[in-house]
Design an enzyme around this catalytic site. Structure first.
Site, PDB file in Angstrom:
ATOM      1  N   LYS A  41      40.247  31.102  38.392  1.00 51.09           N
ATOM      2  CA  LYS A  41      39.153  31.092  39.366  1.00 51.09           C
ATOM      3  C   LYS A  41      38.040  30.163  38.892  1.00 51.09           C
ATOM      4  O   LYS A  41      37.640  30.207  37.724  1.00 51.09           O
ATOM      5  CB  LYS A  41      38.619  32.513  39.554  1.00 51.09           C
ATOM      6  CG  LYS A  41      37.589  32.655  40.675  1.00 51.09           C
ATOM      7  CD  LYS A  41      37.172  34.118  40.849  1.00 51.09           C
ATOM      8  CE  LYS A  41      36.231  34.309  42.016  1.00 51.09           C
ATOM      9  NZ  LYS A  41      35.845  35.735  42.198  1.00 51.09           N
ATOM     10  N   SER A  87      36.433  41.587  44.624  1.00 43.84           N
ATOM     11  CA  SER A  87      36.890  40.201  44.744  1.00 43.84           C
ATOM     12  C   SER A  87      38.230  39.909  44.101  1.00 43.84           C
ATOM     13  O   SER A  87      38.780  38.822  44.284  1.00 43.84           O
ATOM     14  CB  SER A  87      35.838  39.252  44.158  1.00 43.84           C
ATOM     15  OG  SER A  87      34.670  39.253  44.944  1.00 43.84           O
ATOM     16  N   SER A 132      36.071  37.457  46.975  1.00 40.88           N
ATOM     17  CA  SER A 132      35.787  36.042  46.855  1.00 40.88           C
ATOM     18  C   SER A 132      36.913  35.249  46.195  1.00 40.88           C
ATOM     19  O   SER A 132      36.935  34.022  46.246  1.00 40.88           O
ATOM     20  CB  SER A 132      34.500  35.843  46.030  1.00 40.88           C
ATOM     21  OG  SER A 132      34.671  36.307  44.695  1.00 40.88           O
TER      22      SER A 132
END
Length: 493
Positions: A88, A187, A163
């Protein structure tokens, strides 16, 4: 529905632990495995848009190091040595940009690696690239990225969650066998649910946050993502543990999570008490999700678990409390990105004051959702409103933790839906912040309490044909319970 064909054959369809075994046995090289996933990214990411940066050269160089160790007969650096990973783009790296999917940090190269990144490198895990996210990890659909909207591989017209939708989509599309995400309010777990993958939010303090661009510091947690429970456990063991550079890191040994997953794979849950929270049975939950969750509880019971209904009344107040705390911490953490100390500098032409440069820099550098949360968080912390909003939210946070404490006096693990519906369409909620916030109702409570949670695939909803995730929650530092129950559920499906 626009469908995307998922891989069924070849290296990209194998679980990470099997790839690791093949690499160590000399059946395949890490370079071959890494190249297969790089090829997959090249073939598919123009549609999926999971990656913001692909580092092929660095990934292959790391793979070659593992292959040299294998050839020399040396012990593998870890149980997953040679297996590549999607990272990420919220964890800083020295060899790739870290943008947090924001124009504010476009092109930023860190002078150091995040602790988790350093552990991955030491473990011999090639990093394929940096994945897309909602800007500064604020969102539930990965549509708030300043660069691109990631699509759900199961239906290209739908979101992959947020997210961390980039990492989850990469796993679901066969672009990576392993992933790293962060979880502030769901997330990791929410995208895992929407993409049919496995995602774990560890106990707060169980994995270092050093080198992770902060969203809300009392809530953020780095965690592992994969396509199987065992792979997630193996990755968790690599990234977990105490870090002296992180003041919130707890000096406690990482439990034998992979052993717990292997134990659970027998499918036997005799003697395990699993709680079903009354407050998770909410109006508005999609029928197809409700059906899969009901079936999940029936399966767990057939496997020997005792299902116990638990009452957590403070969960009804979770959304207001969470977003006041989260937005207040966002306001504080993002104050540094002002064009003077960090981040994009705009309007610096010698004709504007420092205040004007800061205002223009933040105006151009931040997207709408980030601005919304900064403004609301600043308001909640302002004189005259701090007691009414922020302190009251912290009191509710204490009540939620107490509800969990009472529940875990009755049960070993809590289970329920990860999210109330399957993946919604791109653009459907992006202009309705309240609807987007409500989508996280089931994942928020355990972040406020600092507890570990997992989303494990529970099949597809009959009414949409899209994935549903079963959320598991355990007491603090009992992450191994997630892996045992998650692996048992996975084995029984």
């Amino acid at each position: 529905m626009t469908e995307y064909t998922l891989p069924h054959e070849g290296l990209v369809s194998k679980p990470a632990h099997e790839l690791a075994r093949m690499i160590q046995a000399g059946e395949v090289t890490s370079r071959q495995v890494t190249q297969a996933f790089l090829d997959r990214i090249d073939e598919t990411d123009s549609e999926i848009k999971a990656f913001l940066h692909v580092g092929a050269e660095a990934a292959l160089a790391a793979a070659d190091e593992v292959d040299a160790q294998v050839k020399e007969g040396r012990e593998p650096a870890s149980a997953l040595a040679g297996v590549p990973l999607a990272l990420k783009d919220l964890l800083v790296t020295t060899d790739a940009p870290t943008t947090a999917a924001s124009k504010m940090l476009e092109g930023y190269i860190s002078p150091y690696d995040a602790t988790v990144v350093a552990k991955l490198r030491a473990a011999g895990i090639p990093i394929l690239g940096k994945t897309n996210l909602d800007e500064f990890a604020m969102g539930s659909s990965t549509e708030n990225s300043a660069y691109q909207a990631t699509k759900n591989p199961h239906d290209l017209e739908r979101v992959p969650g947020g997210s961390g939708g980039g990492t989850a989509a990469a796993l679901a599309a066969g672009q990576a066998p392993l992933g790293i995400g962060t979880d502030t309010g769901g997330s990791i777990r929410q995208p895992a649910s929407l993409t049919g993958t496995v995602g774990v939010k560890p106990t707060y303090g169980g994995v270092s946050r050093y080198g992770v661009i902060a969203c809300a510091s009392s809530l953020d947690q780095v965690g592992p993502c994969a396509n199987t429970v065992l792979d997630t456990a193996l990755l968790h063991e690599i990234i977990g543990g105490h870090d002296e550079f992180d003041a919130t890191s707890v000096d406690s040994p990482v439990k034998a999570l992979a052993d717990a997953a292997r134990e659970g794979a027998s499918g036997n849950l005799s003697g395990v008490r699993i709680g079903r929270v009354k407050q998770f049975d909410r109006p508005g939950t999609q029928d197809g999700v409700r059906e899969r969750i009901d079936e999940a509880f029936a399966q767990l019971e057939r496997q020997g678990a005792e299902i116990v209904e638990v009452d957590c009344p403070s969960f009804d107040d979770v959304m207001g409390a969470y977003y006041i705390i989260q937005m207040s911490e966002v306001s504080s953490n993002l104050a540094r990105f002002d064009g003077m100390r960090y981040g994009l500098r705009a309007g610096d032409d010698g004709k504007h004051s420092a205040e004007e440069v800061m205002a223009q820099s933040r105006g151009e550098g931040f997207g709408p959702e980030v601005k919304r949360r900064v403004i609301m968080g600043t308001y909640a912390l302002s004189v005259g409103y701090y007691d009414a909003y922020y302190l009251q939210a912290q009191r509710v946070r204490t009540l939620i933790a107490q509800d969990f404490q009472r529940a875990f006096e009755q049960v070993d693990v809590i289970a329920g839906p990860a999210v109330p519906t399957t993946a919604f369409k791109l653009g459907e909620k992006v202009d309705d912040p309240l609807a987007m916030y409500n989508f996280d109702l089931f994942t928020l409570p355990l972040n406020l309490a600092g507890l570990p949670g997992m989303s494990v695939p529970a099949g597809n909803a009959a009414d949409t044909g899209l994935p549903v995730g079963l959320q598991l929650i355990a007491p603090a530092f009992e992450d191994d319970r997630l892996y045992k129950v998650g692996a048992a559920f996975e084995a029984g499906r």
